[in-house]
Enzyme design. Structure first.
Site, PDB file in Angstrom:
ATOM      1  N   HIS A 141       0.819  -1.226   0.000  1.00 17.77           N
ATOM      2  CA  HIS A 141       0.000   0.000   0.000  1.00 17.77           C
ATOM      3  C   HIS A 141       0.846   1.267   0.000  1.00 17.77           C
ATOM      4  O   HIS A 141       0.335   2.347  -0.287  1.00 17.77           O
ATOM      5  CB  HIS A 141      -0.983   0.000   1.175  1.00 17.77           C
ATOM      6  N   ASP A 171       0.092  -7.731   1.447  1.00 21.36           N
ATOM      7  CA  ASP A 171       0.476  -6.330   1.574  1.00 21.36           C
ATOM      8  C   ASP A 171       1.996  -6.160   1.637  1.00 21.36           C
ATOM      9  O   ASP A 171       2.508  -5.383   2.438  1.00 21.36           O
ATOM     10  CB  ASP A 171      -0.180  -5.685   2.791  1.00 21.36           C
ATOM     11  N   GLY A 243       3.357   6.672   8.150  1.00 16.12           N
ATOM     12  CA  GLY A 243       4.705   6.868   7.643  1.00 16.12           C
ATOM     13  C   GLY A 243       5.651   5.772   8.071  1.00 16.12           C
ATOM     14  O   GLY A 243       6.704   5.582   7.481  1.00 16.12           O
ATOM     15  N   ASN A 244       5.273   5.025   9.138  1.00 17.34           N
ATOM     16  CA  ASN A 244       6.062   3.882   9.572  1.00 17.34           C
ATOM     17  C   ASN A 244       5.838   2.652   8.699  1.00 17.34           C
ATOM     18  O   ASN A 244       6.603   1.682   8.788  1.00 17.34           O
ATOM     19  CB  ASN A 244       5.718   3.509  11.016  1.00 17.34           C
ATOM     20  N   SER A 245       4.796   2.655   7.892  1.00 17.17           N
ATOM     21  CA  SER A 245       4.465   1.482   7.084  1.00 17.17           C
ATOM     22  C   SER A 245       5.647   1.084   6.213  1.00 17.17           C
ATOM     23  O   SER A 245       6.239   1.913   5.528  1.00 17.17           O
ATOM     24  CB  SER A 245       3.251   1.763   6.197  1.00 17.17           C
ATOM     25  N   GLY A 301     -11.027 -22.411  -5.529  1.00 15.19           N
ATOM     26  CA  GLY A 301     -12.094 -21.768  -6.281  1.00 15.19           C
ATOM     27  C   GLY A 301     -13.428 -21.789  -5.559  1.00 15.19           C
ATOM     28  O   GLY A 301     -14.475 -21.995  -6.182  1.00 15.19           O
TER      29      GLY A 301
END
Length: 402
Positions: A141, A171, A243-245, A301
């Protein structure tokens, strides 16, 4: 005559009542004088009842073992911090110069010759250099939708980064930078991570510059958070802010234990509940994206629904076991094997399903093309099928709040 009797009896009655009050207040007045040589009697007497009970058995704690802890974690930070980078992702967006241009009445006079200007949107995050080849781990992200990604090192160097691959379902993303003599962080084995271990988060919160916050590991194996499709988070109370991501979660020795990913917050700031992707998962995603360009996962599926007590009773089950198949992807592995919506999936390869997300992670680890035996219930009858595992298709791009 009656009045004289009342006048005579009233003082007598008052005197009797006064005597009763005095005797109740000072009972020693009833006793005679003590004989000569007798000990003086106490003015008040109190009866004390003797109690005989054994002493309670208490558990004595051992002396507190006080061991001198480190006065500073600067050595661990200095070891890891140079490998943590700032990531600036940007994209160019064309927007109309004047708000009246959004009105169809005005637009008809300009046709395709609408005046536009370029606007640069930037988002700030962090990343971790994990190899001397220049590979950088960060969150999907952080770079999602970016046209250009710039990486800034702590030593002042800056460079453009190449996107090697992204995995929205975990992610995670892998970048590559072409600089020499890169600082590299060491990866810890997250199997050894324990609740209570010291943890430090390094990143660039709010764009103020590289920052270190400290806490402990609050929990491991966190899932069912709705943050990503495959969840196995480390929880920490080390402050993780916007901002730490993509930054590093390190241990007391400066080794990487996780990639900071998300916070639980009602205000937008850190409230002591942060989540990091463990290095065990990050390492496997890194290797898959570098060597294959994508993450290959097994796939049945199906769409599954958690089993509840009421659903179990409606399916004739004694206890809530397995998951309910709520949907089947056309031409998918489950559809080709004859599975239908409403079937109850009880076992996968002989292992009972206790948690839908855990079962999905186990299936994802199976190599596509492998044959997988399933145990199901349909209309109250138990049966088994052999299903050929397919490859999970790539999901559409997912937007995350920055």
């Amino acid at each position: 005559m009656r009045r004289s009797l009342i006048a005579y009896a009233l003082p007598v009655l008052i005197g009797v009542l006064l005597a009763i009050v005095l005797l109740n207040t000072f009972p020693q007045l009833l006793r005679g004088p003590s004989p000569p040589g007798a000990p003086a009697q106490p003015t008040l007497t109190t009866e004390v009842q003797q109690v005989s009970r054994p002493s309670p058995e208490l558990q004595q704690a051992p002396p507190l073992a006080r061991q001198q802890g480190p006065a500073s974690y600067s050595t661990a930070v200095e070891k890891a911090a140079p490998a943590v980078v700032n990531i600036y992702s940007s994209r160019v967006v064309a927007r109309e110069e004047h708000p009246l241009m959004s009105d169809p009445f005005f637009r008809q006079f300009f046709a395709d010759d609408l005046p536009t200007q370029q606007r640069l949107l930037s988002s700030l995050g962090s990343g971790v250099i994990v190899s001397e080849d220049g590979y950088v781990l960060t969150n999907h992200h952080v770079i999602d939708g970016a046209d250009e990604i710039q990486v800034a090192l702590r030593d002042g160097r800056e460079t453009l980064a190449e996107v090697i691959g992204t995995d929205p379902e975990s992610d995670l993303a892998v970048l590559r930078i072409g600089l020499d003599q890169l600082p590299v962080i060491q990866l810890a084995d997250t199997e050894d991570v324990a609740v209570g271990d010291i943890a430090m988060a390094i990143g660039n919160p709010f764009g103020v510059g590289q920052t270190v916050t400290m806490g402990i590991i609050s929990a491991t194996g966190r899932s069912h958070l709705g943050l990503s499709a495959y969840e196995d988070f480390i929880q920490t109370d080390a402050a993780i802010n916007p901002g730490n991501s993509g930054g590093a979660l390190i241990n007391a020795e400066g080794s990487l234990v996780g990639i900071n990913t998300a916070i639980f917050s009602r205000s937008g700031g850190s409230q002591g509940v942060g989540f990091a992707i463990p290095t065990r998962l990050a390492r496997s995603i890194l290797e898959a994206l570098v060597t294959q360009g994508r993450v290959i996962r097994g796939w049945l599926g199906i769409e599954a629904q958690e089993m509840t007590q009421d659903l179990a009773a409606s399916f004739g089950l004694q206890a809530p076991r397995g998951v309910v198949i709520s949907g089947v992807v056309p031409e998918g592995p489950a559809a080709l094997a004859g599975l239908r919506p409403g079937d109850v999936l009880l076992e996968v390869d002989g292992r009972p399903i206790l948690d839908a997300r855990a079962a999905m992670s186990d299936i994802a680890a199976i190599e596509p093309g492998a044959t997988l035996p399933l145990t199901l219930v349909r209309s109250g009858e138990k049966f088994t099928v052999d299903l050929e595992v397919g490859e999970r298709p790539l999901p559409p791009g997912r937007q995350f709040e920055r």
